[in-house]
Design a protein around this motif. Structure first.
Motif: not given
Length: 328
Positions: A279-283
């Motif tokens: 999720v962090k990478a996508s954000a």
């Protein structure tokens, strides 16, 4: 043993003193990825760590810095290769794990994000945890149907790290933005970021004790909590949404259920620390693309490791606006 420079906070005679010292790489904690840090950024939590706040950091001596952007020097995890540009924010970095105010960090591979194309290492740290939190807040408003045609949006604590980036992101997306600040001399700064209106903390804080106020805002990015958040909830239009991510005014929230059950508004919590890594990478990819502010550099003031101790005191005293990026 290879040595490197780092900010080290030590307890001396009941006081906490931060200075640049030499450290050994062999003294870094275990982890799969060794990173040569190029940039970090200053966040309020870093200053708390440097002041001996045991709710943030338990053991000293310690190197703060919850953000780091740099180049992989060694990785035992094949997901990352030497020379790759990466970002580390959140999790335990800079809290109880040696942080980003140093030339090197060593961390678990599960904390590391590949730097997306579209931003440089320096720009990633101009955003840092604060800007990343802004992006998560804006994204939550959008996912809850808050769009520019619905009405204007409010950003509290607008001159701070989270608030200033939120103002710029929302303005880029076409929103009419009202910024709240206690710094009257920063109105032009906020308008240069895209704010249409700037109001004082006093104007953003209702003292009437009425359970509802006129619905003015389609959405709110709140960074301060307390009575300002309570007032924002009472001032949100039907079906609107309010994000909350900070407590610099107060962790207390004195309100009623009326805005929620009569206007159907939503209060959305934002956490940027313990997000799953995917999720962090996508954000971060969103930060580098549709949420990327083309003139993000004007939000930043660059300093060195040697200047950091003075800036710890400034941010604790509320004397920092925008983002402080640290060149390592």
């Amino acid at each position: 043993m290879k040595t490197f420079k780092a900010i080290v906070t030590e307890e001396k005679g009941g006081e906490y003193i931060s200075s640049v010292k030499e450290r050994n790489i062999d003294d870094l904690p275990e982890g799969e990825v060794l990173i040569n840090v190029k940039y970090s950024s200053l966040n309020f939590k870093d200053a708390l760590s440097s002041s001996g706040n045991k709710g943030v950091t338990r053991n000293y001596p310690h190197t703060p810095g919850v953000d780091a952007a740099g180049v992989v020097e060694h990785s035992s995890d094949p997901k990352f290769v030497q020379g790759e540009e990466v970002i580390v924010t959140g999790y335990d970095l800079g809290m109880n794990t040696s942080g980003g105010f140093a030339e090197y960090i060593r961390v678990p591979s599960g904390w590391v994000v590949e730097k997306p194309a579209g931003i440089s290492l320096k720009e990633a740290m101009i955003y840092g945890t604060a800007g990343f939190t802004s992006a998560l807040s804006v994204d939550k408003l959008l996912k809850h149907g808050v769009t520019p045609d619905k009405g204007k949006v409010l950003v509290t604590g607008a001159t701070g790290g989270v608030g200033s980036v939120a103002v710029a992101m929302l303005a880029k997306l076409g929103f009419s933005v009202t910024g709240v600040t206690g710094k009257a001399d920063k109105a032009d700064f906020l308008k240069s970021l895209g704010a249409d209106e700037v109001i004082s903390r006093e104007d953003a804080q209702d003292t009437s004790k009425r359970p509802m106020l006129k619905g003015v805002y389609a959405g709110v990015v709140d960074t301060v909590g307390g009575d300002i958040l309570a007032t924002a909830l009472k001032s949100t239009m039907y079906g609107g949404a309010v994000t909350t991510c900070g407590l610099t005014q107060s962790p207390e929230l004195n309100t009623t259920v009326f805005p929620f059950i009569l206007r159907g508004i939503s209060l959305l919590g934002v956490d940027s620390v313990e997000l799953p890594i995917n999720v962090k990478a996508s954000a971060w990819r969103r930060v580098a693309t549709d949420l990327n502010v083309s003139e993000i550099g004007k939000l930043a003031h660059e300093i060195t490791l040697n200047e950091l101790p003075a800036y710890f005191e400034k941010i604790l005293a509320g004397k920092v606006s925008g983002r402080i990026v640290v060149k390592i």
